[in-house]
Each structure stands twice: as structure tokens, then as C-alpha cells.
Design an enzyme around this catalytic site. Structure first.
Site, short mmCIF file in Angstrom:
data_model
loop_
_atom_site.label_atom_id
_atom_site.label_comp_id
_atom_site.label_asym_id
_atom_site.label_seq_id
_atom_site.Cartn_x
_atom_site.Cartn_y
_atom_site.Cartn_z
N GLU A 63 39.85 44.01 45.67
CA GLU A 63 41.07 44.84 45.67
C GLU A 63 41.68 44.90 47.06
O GLU A 63 41.03 44.57 48.06
CB GLU A 63 40.75 46.24 45.17
CG GLU A 63 40.34 46.27 43.72
CD GLU A 63 40.01 47.66 43.20
OE1 GLU A 63 39.81 47.77 41.98
OE2 GLU A 63 39.95 48.62 43.98
N ALA A 65 44.89 47.39 49.24
CA ALA A 65 45.81 48.52 49.16
C ALA A 65 47.17 48.08 48.63
O ALA A 65 47.86 48.84 47.96
CB ALA A 65 45.97 49.18 50.53
N GLU A 74 37.28 36.80 37.62
CA GLU A 74 37.40 35.54 36.88
C GLU A 74 38.20 34.51 37.69
O GLU A 74 37.80 33.35 37.79
CB GLU A 74 38.09 35.78 35.53
CG GLU A 74 37.33 36.70 34.62
CD GLU A 74 37.70 38.18 34.78
OE1 GLU A 74 37.48 38.94 33.82
OE2 GLU A 74 38.20 38.58 35.86
#
Length: 157
Positions: A63, A65, A74
Site C-alpha cells: 500500500e 498513502a 497477485e
């Protein structure tokens, strides 16, 4: 006007029902969840791809921000496999996830639409189905082809 129903078959099983190669990538996908960087969603996903030459490649969601800048497990595994082994077909992919409690989720999750489309590209290139193993703590679903997860896929066939 005609109403059309779409469906596909998949297998629901336990870890003990898997063959050696399936267990291997399920274990690696679960292990990959610990390399996830998910400080915003706390949803840690891992994926492992078995290539036709027996090599496995793993990935974890990352991830950021700036949310579009991150990537799913995947695609992380998929793009690494394709860049390092460009002429080797994908044979299967396993996907696992842990939640905010840091425990594996009870029921399997499936790839997002973007990942389904990306995986379908490699299945199409391979010219054969790529098995998808969706793992949860209590159940495992085995789907025989990425195409089954994306019935109206954007592709050449």
C-alpha cells in the site's frame, strides 16, 4: 429479450485434499502475507505463482498513502514472474489473506477485477488454463481457470 445465466464450477476442499504442488504454493502465499505492507487497510494479502518449469514466485500487497500507487499481491507476483521468467507459462496461483486481527481470513477471497484482468493476460499468453487456488483458514476453493473469474473479460478471444 433473453435472460442468460452464467456460472462456473469450482472445488471446495481442505488443505489435506491438495496435491504437493498446490500445498507448496498455498504455503508460500500464506507466508507472503507476512511481507505485506498494509498500514492503511490492515488487510495483508500474499500470492504465489507456480510456473510451468516448477519455479515459484511470490508477491504481497504493497500500500501507499497515494492509494493508486500501491499494488495487489497477485499483480506483484504476476509482474515479477513475467519480468524474471518471460518465456515461462504460469501453471497456478494461490492467494491468501490475513485481516486486522492478524489471523488468516475464514473464507477465501478472490482477486480484484484489475488482478483478474492482469492474470487473464498471462493465461491467454500461455494458451492454457491457469488454476486459481483461493485459500481461507477453513476452506480452499480451486477454480480451474482465471477466465472463470472474469466471464466478460476484455481479451482477444
Amino acid at each position: 429479450m433473453k435472460n442468460v445465466k452464467s456460472s462456473f464450477d469450482y472445488v471446495v476442499c481442505s488443505y489435506d485434499d491438495l496435491n504437493e504442488n498446490q500445498r507448496k504454493i498455498v504455503d508460500l502465499a500464506r507466508k507472503a502475507t507476512y511481507r505485506s505492507y498494509a498500514p492503511y487497510s490492515n488487510f495483508k494479502v500474499g500470492a504465489s505463482i507456480l510456473l510451468s518449469n516448477g519455479i515459484t514466485v511470490d508477491g504481497a500487497n504493497q500500500e501507499n498513502a497515494s492509494f493508486p500507487a500501491g499494488t495487489c499481491a497477485e499483480r506483484s507476483a504476476c509482474f515479477y514472474a513475467a519480468s524474471q521468467y518471460p518465456d515461462i507459462d504460469f501453471k497456478a496461483i494461490a492467494i491468501a489473506a490475513r485481516d486486522h486481527t492478524d489471523d488468516f481470513i475464514t473464507n477465501p477471497i478472490s482477486p480484484c477485477g484489475v488482478c483478474r484482468q492482469a492474470l487473464l493476460e498471462y493465461e491467454t499468453r500461455a494458451g492454457h488454463p491457469v488454476e486459481v487456488i483461493l485459500t481461507g483458514r477453513d476452506n480452499i476453493y480451486i477454480v480451474k481457470s482465471v477466465r472463470d473469474l472474469l466471464p466478460f473479460a476484455f481479451s482477444e478471444f
